[in-house]
Design a protein around this motif. Structure first.
Motif, PDB file in Angstrom:
ATOM      1  N   ASN A   1       0.811  -1.218   0.000  1.00 62.27           N
ATOM      2  CA  ASN A   1       0.000   0.000   0.000  1.00 62.27           C
ATOM      3  C   ASN A   1       0.846   1.272   0.000  1.00 62.27           C
ATOM      4  O   ASN A   1       0.325   2.366   0.236  1.00 62.27           O
ATOM      5  N   HIS A   2       2.135   1.120  -0.269  1.00 62.64           N
ATOM      6  CA  HIS A   2       2.999   2.294  -0.318  1.00 62.64           C
ATOM      7  C   HIS A   2       2.909   2.973  -1.679  1.00 62.64           C
ATOM      8  O   HIS A   2       2.651   2.328  -2.706  1.00 62.64           O
ATOM      9  N   LEU A   3       3.164   4.279  -1.662  1.00 56.74           N
ATOM     10  CA  LEU A   3       2.983   5.083  -2.869  1.00 56.74           C
ATOM     11  C   LEU A   3       4.282   5.706  -3.366  1.00 56.74           C
ATOM     12  O   LEU A   3       4.343   6.147  -4.518  1.00 56.74           O
ATOM     13  N   TYR A   4       5.289   5.771  -2.496  1.00 58.08           N
ATOM     14  CA  TYR A   4       6.538   6.437  -2.841  1.00 58.08           C
ATOM     15  C   TYR A   4       7.649   5.379  -2.853  1.00 58.08           C
ATOM     16  O   TYR A   4       7.732   4.540  -1.954  1.00 58.08           O
ATOM     17  N   PHE A   5       8.497   5.470  -3.856  1.00 59.03           N
ATOM     18  CA  PHE A   5       9.526   4.446  -4.028  1.00 59.03           C
ATOM     19  C   PHE A   5      10.861   5.122  -4.295  1.00 59.03           C
ATOM     20  O   PHE A   5      10.922   6.187  -4.929  1.00 59.03           O
ATOM     21  N   TYR A   6      11.917   4.481  -3.794  1.00 58.86           N
ATOM     22  CA  TYR A   6      13.235   5.091  -3.831  1.00 58.86           C
ATOM     23  C   TYR A   6      14.309   4.040  -4.125  1.00 58.86           C
ATOM     24  O   TYR A   6      14.158   2.871  -3.782  1.00 58.86           O
ATOM     25  N   TRP A   7      15.381   4.508  -4.756  1.00 58.69           N
ATOM     26  CA  TRP A   7      16.615   3.730  -4.819  1.00 58.69           C
ATOM     27  C   TRP A   7      17.741   4.557  -4.220  1.00 58.69           C
ATOM     28  O   TRP A   7      17.876   5.751  -4.509  1.00 58.69           O
ATOM     29  N   TYR A   8      18.529   3.880  -3.376  1.00 60.38           N
ATOM     30  CA  TYR A   8      19.734   4.449  -2.796  1.00 60.38           C
ATOM     31  C   TYR A   8      20.870   3.463  -3.052  1.00 60.38           C
ATOM     32  O   TYR A   8      20.639   2.285  -3.310  1.00 60.38           O
ATOM     33  N   ARG A   9      22.101   3.958  -2.928  1.00 59.97           N
ATOM     34  CA  ARG A   9      23.213   3.027  -2.976  1.00 59.97           C
ATOM     35  C   ARG A   9      24.234   3.380  -1.906  1.00 59.97           C
ATOM     36  O   ARG A   9      24.313   4.526  -1.451  1.00 59.97           O
ATOM     37  N   GLN A  10      24.990   2.363  -1.522  1.00 60.58           N
ATOM     38  CA  GLN A  10      25.972   2.540  -0.457  1.00 60.58           C
ATOM     39  C   GLN A  10      27.228   1.789  -0.858  1.00 60.58           C
ATOM     40  O   GLN A  10      27.181   0.589  -1.148  1.00 60.58           O
ATOM     41  N   ILE A  11      28.330   2.504  -0.885  1.00 62.01           N
ATOM     42  CA  ILE A  11      29.607   1.909  -1.277  1.00 62.01           C
ATOM     43  C   ILE A  11      30.380   1.561  -0.017  1.00 62.01           C
ATOM     44  O   ILE A  11      30.640   2.427   0.816  1.00 62.01           O
ATOM     45  N   LEU A  12      30.722   0.272   0.115  1.00 61.96           N
ATOM     46  CA  LEU A  12      31.613  -0.205   1.182  1.00 61.96           C
ATOM     47  C   LEU A  12      31.191   0.272   2.573  1.00 61.96           C
ATOM     48  O   LEU A  12      32.021   0.675   3.367  1.00 61.96           O
ATOM     49  N   GLY A  13      29.875   0.237   2.868  1.00 63.61           N
ATOM     50  CA  GLY A  13      29.416   0.594   4.198  1.00 63.61           C
ATOM     51  C   GLY A  13      29.586   2.050   4.546  1.00 63.61           C
ATOM     52  O   GLY A  13      29.524   2.412   5.718  1.00 63.61           O
TER      53      GLY A  13
ATOM     54  N   SER B   1      13.763   9.087  -6.672  1.00 62.94           N
ATOM     55  CA  SER B   1      12.471   8.838  -6.037  1.00 62.94           C
ATOM     56  C   SER B   1      11.403   8.773  -7.116  1.00 62.94           C
ATOM     57  O   SER B   1      11.539   9.398  -8.180  1.00 62.94           O
ATOM     58  N   PHE B   2      10.356   8.033  -6.844  1.00 64.50           N
ATOM     59  CA  PHE B   2       9.345   7.711  -7.862  1.00 64.50           C
ATOM     60  C   PHE B   2       7.986   7.771  -7.210  1.00 64.50           C
ATOM     61  O   PHE B   2       7.761   7.170  -6.153  1.00 64.50           O
ATOM     62  N   TYR B   3       7.079   8.506  -7.831  1.00 61.73           N
ATOM     63  CA  TYR B   3       5.727   8.645  -7.283  1.00 61.73           C
ATOM     64  C   TYR B   3       4.757   8.840  -8.431  1.00 61.73           C
ATOM     65  O   TYR B   3       5.062   9.538  -9.398  1.00 61.73           O
ATOM     66  N   ASN B   4       3.617   8.228  -8.321  1.00 66.04           N
ATOM     67  CA  ASN B   4       2.565   8.404  -9.321  1.00 66.04           C
ATOM     68  C   ASN B   4       3.068   8.045 -10.718  1.00 66.04           C
ATOM     69  O   ASN B   4       2.791   8.744 -11.693  1.00 66.04           O
ATOM     70  N   ASN B   5       3.830   6.959 -10.774  1.00 68.12           N
ATOM     71  CA  ASN B   5       4.339   6.411 -12.037  1.00 68.12           C
ATOM     72  C   ASN B   5       5.319   7.312 -12.764  1.00 68.12           C
ATOM     73  O   ASN B   5       5.472   7.196 -13.998  1.00 68.12           O
TER      74      ASN B   5
END
Lengths: 112, 110
Positions: free
Chosen positions: A28-40, A48-52
């Motif tokens: 039921n979530h509406l907001y979507f995200y990608w993050y990245r982390q290098i070596l901790g 971020s992505f919302y409403n297609n």
């Protein structure tokens, strides 16, 4: 308790290859995200992505990156031609209200 | 782009002591959040404080926010071995990005 699911947990690829990282956000979530982390180290915002559609993206998110929500449940990150410096842990997150984020366990991408 | 910066980078304390971590940021925010990350795992939301709030509590956690100084602190009282983790502040900016800092690595000594 509902959770964000990411697959695969590890991905090894050759430089120049395309990879698709997959995420199933909380339903039921509406907001979507990608993050990245290098070596901790620091957690870097990608998109971020919302409403297609993409609502925000960082300087890292260049033309090599794209996101899709193809079927109403999956949320994917595609890297068209991977570089060595793309090696990182990639986290997907979702949110009901664009505030509290729920993170998946991540996909460790290794580019050789 | 704006980013929270945590201080210290690493902190080791004895079990039972209080742990304090600080976060500074640069521009106006809607809210500030703290997250925890166990090694190699995803981040877990701990607490959110809005820009019009000054202090918030949740169990052994206490967060303060000083918007005039653009800083926040996270206090963990009566620390336990299980509190060993990295702690990140995240600022929800007016452009709707949620930006994380570099984190504080907390190690609780037995």
């Amino acid at each position: 308790e509902p959770e964000v699911t990411q697959t695969p947990s590890h991905q090894v690829t050759q430089m120049g290859q395309e990879v698709i990282l997959r995420c199933v956000p909380i339903s039921n979530h509406l907001y979507f995200y990608w993050y990245r982390q290098i070596l901790g180290q620091k957690v870097e915002f990608l998109v971020s992505f919302y409403n297609n559609e993409i609502s925000e993206k960082s300087e890292i998110f260049d033309d090599q990156f794209s996101v899709e929500r193809p079927d109403g449940s999956n949320f994917t990150l595609k890297i068209r031609s991977t570089k060595l410096e793309d090696s990182a842990m990639y986290f997907c997150a979702s949110s009901q209200t664009d505030e509290k984020l729920f993170f998946g366990s991540g996909t460790q991408l290794s580019v050789l | 782009s704006q980013q929270g910066e945590e201080d210290p980078q690493a902190l080791s304390i004895q079990e039972g002591e209080n742990a304090t971590m600080n976060c500074s940021y640069k521009t106006s925010i809607n809210n500030l959040q703290w997250y925890r990350q166990n090694s190699g795992r995803g981040l877990v939301h701990l607490i959110l404080i809005r820009s019009n709030e000054r202090e918030k509590h949740s169990g052994r956690l206490r967060v303060t926010l000083d918007t005039s100084k653009k800083s926040s602190s996270l206090l963990i009282t009566a620390s336990r071995a299980a509190d060993t983790a990295s702690y990140f502040c995240a600022t929800h900016n007016r452009d709707d990005k949620i930006i994380f800092g570099k984190g504080t690595r907390l190690h609780i000594l037995p």
